[in-house]
Design a protein around this motif. Structure first.
Motif, short mmCIF file in Angstrom:
data_model
loop_
_atom_site.label_atom_id
_atom_site.label_comp_id
_atom_site.label_asym_id
_atom_site.label_seq_id
_atom_site.Cartn_x
_atom_site.Cartn_y
_atom_site.Cartn_z
N GLU A 57 -12.12 0.57 5.55
CA GLU A 57 -12.05 -0.57 4.65
C GLU A 57 -12.34 -1.86 5.40
N GLN A 85 -6.69 -1.66 -7.60
CA GLN A 85 -6.65 -2.92 -6.90
C GLN A 85 -6.91 -2.68 -5.41
N PHE A 86 -7.35 -3.75 -4.74
CA PHE A 86 -7.70 -3.65 -3.33
C PHE A 86 -7.44 -5.00 -2.67
N ASP A 140 -5.32 -0.25 1.98
CA ASP A 140 -5.48 -1.51 1.26
C ASP A 140 -6.05 -1.33 -0.13
N SER A 141 -5.88 -0.15 -0.73
CA SER A 141 -6.45 0.06 -2.06
C SER A 141 -5.70 1.16 -2.79
N THR A 145 -6.02 -10.27 -3.20
CA THR A 145 -5.86 -9.03 -3.96
C THR A 145 -6.85 -9.03 -5.12
N GLN A 154 -15.92 0.53 0.79
CA GLN A 154 -15.05 1.52 1.42
C GLN A 154 -15.83 2.82 1.61
N SER A 183 0.83 -1.20 0.00
CA SER A 183 0.00 0.00 0.00
C SER A 183 0.86 1.25 0.00
N TYR A 214 -16.60 -6.15 -1.06
CA TYR A 214 -15.68 -5.06 -0.72
C TYR A 214 -16.43 -3.74 -0.72
#
Length: 238
Positions: free
Chosen positions: A222, A76-77, A45-46, A87, A196, A5, A194
């Motif tokens: 997240e 990507q996350f 994380d993204s 991932t 956020q 990250s 997912y």
């Protein structure tokens, strides 16, 4: 995961600097027909990026009329599937016709059209769907309201069927000087598995009517870990 990250945030800053320096040549017009936009942002994380344009095929962007919007988005996350660190990667593109109403102290734009989205997970997550390349439809609504001569309320929301992605954002832009603004924001986006949420502040600088640069950050919530996020946006009108 944290090291990845941090590297992504460093890359985002480098790309943002390149965008800012190359955007200085944007020309200023009184009634623009084109609006170009670019952005990079990263959290713990993204990491995401986007770019695109809006075109007024008839008339200009300062008046009510038809619009055509084309954009690409990707990033990507990371998330946990049980105890496995996954991932996810998402890339999408869309071309959407729309119509914008501008009147008095407000404006509203509605877009709709086809989209293609490609999503993968590494290692493969069988519990996450849909994956692969899919065609679908996307709808986007954007609006603004002038509260005072120096204060605007902005909002947007979108949904795409291909990967079942969504986004929503509300912000208030306050001019604190002739070419500087503060923009607190609340945003949310995600897809199945997912999500956020973001709470932050952007600082805008507009050296001319044809270009605006925004940079800032805040706190991102997240699935795996909450933490800071940073964002840079460049907007041009021609």
């Amino acid at each position: 995961m944290r090291a990845r990250s941090h590297r992504r945030l460093t890359i985002a800053a480098a790309f943002a600097f390149a965008l800012v320096t190359t955007s200085a040549a944007a020309s200023e017009t009184h009634s623009p027909r084109w609006h170009l936009f670019f952005g990079l942002d990263g959290a713990e994380d993204s990491f995401f990026g986007h770019g695109g344009l809006v075109w007024a095929p008839v008339g200009d962007l300062d008046h009510t009329g038809w619009r055509l919007r084309a954009s690409v988005n990707g990033g990507q996350f990371n998330y946990l599937a049980g105890t496995v660190d996954i991932t996810g990667r998402l890339l999408s593109a869309e071309v959407m016709p729309g119509f914008q109403w501008i009147g008095g102290n407000m404006g509203l734009t509605v877009y709709g059209g086809p989209t293609v989205q490609d999503q993968t997970t590494e290692p493969y997550d069988p519990g996450k769907s849909p994956q692969g390349t899919r065609l679908g439809a996307k709808a986007l609504v954007e609006g603004w309201l002038r509260l005072t001569d120096s204060t605007f309320l902005n909002g947007s929301a979108c949904y795409a069927t291909a990967a079942e992605t969504y986004c929503a954002r509300i912000a208030m832009s306050v001019d604190i000087a002739a070419n500087i603004s503060l923009e607190p924001e609340i945003a949310a986006f995600g897809e199945p598995g997912y999500d956020q949420q973001r709470y932050g502040l952007l600082i805008g600088y507009r050296p001319s009517r044809a270009i605006q640069i925004k940079a800032g950050g805040g706190w991102a919530v997240e699935p795996n870990a909450d933490g800071p996020y940073v964002a840079v946006q460049v907007k041009m009108w021609k």
